[in-house]
Design an enzyme around this catalytic site. Sequence first.
Site, PDB file in Angstrom:
ATOM      1  N   LYS A  10      46.975  80.098   9.228  1.00 45.86           N
ATOM      2  CA  LYS A  10      46.740  78.794   8.604  1.00 45.86           C
ATOM      3  C   LYS A  10      46.768  77.642   9.621  1.00 45.86           C
ATOM      4  O   LYS A  10      47.243  77.815  10.754  1.00 45.86           O
ATOM      5  CB  LYS A  10      47.786  78.579   7.504  1.00 45.86           C
ATOM      6  CG  LYS A  10      47.716  79.644   6.401  1.00 45.86           C
ATOM      7  CD  LYS A  10      48.649  79.303   5.248  1.00 45.86           C
ATOM      8  CE  LYS A  10      48.570  80.356   4.155  1.00 45.86           C
ATOM      9  NZ  LYS A  10      49.375  79.970   2.975  1.00 45.86           N
ATOM     10  N   TYR A  50      41.157  79.269  -3.427  1.00 46.22           N
ATOM     11  CA  TYR A  50      42.440  79.219  -4.128  1.00 46.22           C
ATOM     12  C   TYR A  50      42.284  78.877  -5.607  1.00 46.22           C
ATOM     13  O   TYR A  50      43.248  78.421  -6.236  1.00 46.22           O
ATOM     14  CB  TYR A  50      43.374  78.222  -3.440  1.00 46.22           C
ATOM     15  CG  TYR A  50      44.041  78.782  -2.189  1.00 46.22           C
ATOM     16  CD1 TYR A  50      44.971  79.811  -2.267  1.00 46.22           C
ATOM     17  CD2 TYR A  50      43.754  78.271  -0.924  1.00 46.22           C
ATOM     18  CE1 TYR A  50      45.601  80.334  -1.135  1.00 46.22           C
ATOM     19  CE2 TYR A  50      44.372  78.784   0.221  1.00 46.22           C
ATOM     20  CZ  TYR A  50      45.295  79.809   0.100  1.00 46.22           C
ATOM     21  OH  TYR A  50      45.915  80.320   1.212  1.00 46.22           O
ATOM     22  N   ASN A 113      52.943  77.644   5.594  1.00 44.44           N
ATOM     23  CA  ASN A 113      53.690  78.872   5.862  1.00 44.44           C
ATOM     24  C   ASN A 113      52.983  79.856   6.791  1.00 44.44           C
ATOM     25  O   ASN A 113      53.146  81.059   6.686  1.00 44.44           O
ATOM     26  CB  ASN A 113      54.129  79.535   4.550  1.00 44.44           C
ATOM     27  CG  ASN A 113      52.973  79.978   3.690  1.00 44.44           C
ATOM     28  OD1 ASN A 113      51.818  79.759   4.050  1.00 44.44           O
ATOM     29  ND2 ASN A 113      53.256  80.625   2.578  1.00 44.44           N
ATOM     30  N   HIS A 116      48.549  83.812   5.569  1.00 45.89           N
ATOM     31  CA  HIS A 116      48.285  84.308   4.219  1.00 45.89           C
ATOM     32  C   HIS A 116      48.168  85.827   4.290  1.00 45.89           C
ATOM     33  O   HIS A 116      47.658  86.359   5.275  1.00 45.89           O
ATOM     34  CB  HIS A 116      46.969  83.728   3.694  1.00 45.89           C
ATOM     35  CG  HIS A 116      46.461  84.396   2.448  1.00 45.89           C
ATOM     36  ND1 HIS A 116      46.967  84.093   1.205  1.00 45.89           N
ATOM     37  CD2 HIS A 116      45.530  85.367   2.264  1.00 45.89           C
ATOM     38  CE1 HIS A 116      46.345  84.855   0.302  1.00 45.89           C
ATOM     39  NE2 HIS A 116      45.474  85.630   0.917  1.00 45.89           N
ATOM     40  N   GLU A 127      38.974  88.640  -1.212  1.00 42.66           N
ATOM     41  CA  GLU A 127      39.215  87.635  -0.177  1.00 42.66           C
ATOM     42  C   GLU A 127      38.490  87.993   1.126  1.00 42.66           C
ATOM     43  O   GLU A 127      37.942  87.116   1.794  1.00 42.66           O
ATOM     44  CB  GLU A 127      40.719  87.496   0.061  1.00 42.66           C
ATOM     45  CG  GLU A 127      41.436  86.888  -1.150  1.00 42.66           C
ATOM     46  CD  GLU A 127      42.951  86.954  -1.073  1.00 42.66           C
ATOM     47  OE1 GLU A 127      43.599  86.511  -2.036  1.00 42.66           O
ATOM     48  OE2 GLU A 127      43.494  87.454  -0.065  1.00 42.66           O
TER      49      GLU A 127
HETATM   50  P1  CMP Z   1      49.456  81.961   0.093  1.00 44.63           P
HETATM   51  O1  CMP Z   1      50.089  83.293   0.102  1.00 44.63           O
HETATM   52  O2  CMP Z   1      48.422  81.655   1.079  1.00 44.63           O
HETATM   53  O3  CMP Z   1      48.833  81.694  -1.346  1.00 44.63           O
HETATM   54  C1  CMP Z   1      49.136  80.611  -2.165  1.00 44.63           C
HETATM   55  C2  CMP Z   1      49.798  79.516  -1.391  1.00 44.63           C
HETATM   56  O4  CMP Z   1      50.274  78.458  -2.158  1.00 44.63           O
HETATM   57  C3  CMP Z   1      51.004  80.075  -0.712  1.00 44.63           C
HETATM   58  O5  CMP Z   1      50.622  80.899   0.331  1.00 44.63           O
HETATM   59  C4  CMP Z   1      51.753  78.820  -0.314  1.00 44.63           C
HETATM   60  O6  CMP Z   1      51.372  78.347   0.955  1.00 44.63           O
HETATM   61  C5  CMP Z   1      51.280  77.858  -1.372  1.00 44.63           C
HETATM   62  N1  CMP Z   1      52.405  77.509  -2.223  1.00 44.63           N
HETATM   63  C6  CMP Z   1      53.097  78.332  -3.024  1.00 44.63           C
HETATM   64  N2  CMP Z   1      54.077  77.646  -3.630  1.00 44.63           N
HETATM   65  C7  CMP Z   1      53.997  76.367  -3.190  1.00 44.63           C
HETATM   66  C8  CMP Z   1      54.726  75.198  -3.456  1.00 44.63           C
HETATM   67  N3  CMP Z   1      55.771  75.199  -4.288  1.00 44.63           N
HETATM   68  N4  CMP Z   1      54.357  74.066  -2.808  1.00 44.63           N
HETATM   69  C9  CMP Z   1      53.314  74.067  -1.961  1.00 44.63           C
HETATM   70  N5  CMP Z   1      52.565  75.160  -1.683  1.00 44.63           N
HETATM   71  C10 CMP Z   1      52.917  76.294  -2.283  1.00 44.63           C
END
Ligand code: CMP
Length: 138
Positions: A10, A50, A113, A116, A127
């Site tokens: 990311k 998403y 984070n 993914h 995906e």
């Molecule tokens: P990812 O696994 O890429 O798929 C969905 C994403 O939503 C997840 O990683 C997080 O980065 C994001 N996400 C999930 N929960 C939250 C939250 N409470 N606030 C902001 N982003 C979130």
Amino acid sequence: MSNRTFTMIKPDAMRNGHAGAIIDRFIKEGFRIVALKQTKLSVEKAGEFYAVHKERPFYGELVDFMSSGVIITAILEKENAVAAFRELIGATNPAQAAEGTIRKLYATSVGENAVHGSDSDENAKIEGAFFFSGLEQF
Ligand code: CMP
């Protein structure tokens, strides 16, 4: 059980210079790189990717963040790839991620984070196909 998963490095991890270390970790953990590219999502494309999270309160933030910079996308192969990869990256929230996992090492928050990882074989296919096509020959 399928042997492939899909991942994105990311924008936060790209900006913070962690892409090389993260790809190195994929390889060291026994994942074969089937396909890999650097790209950038438009707001529209990030929203499409998403779409499943459209009703969530963090959707707008997620779309803005995922379109804020370049990313690296990849299809990885290993036995039981989806589960093995989710173990390697750790919990969505880095505060809850196990020691040594990629998110524990490189993520800064639940939104930013670092990586993914697909959550099912079905989503790995969907995906992966979002970014890559014509991979049968691999
Ligand atoms: P990812 O696994 O890429 O798929 C969905 C994403 O939503 C997840 O990683 C997080 O980065 C994001 N996400 C999930 N929960 C939250 C939250 N409470 N606030 C902001 N982003 C979130």
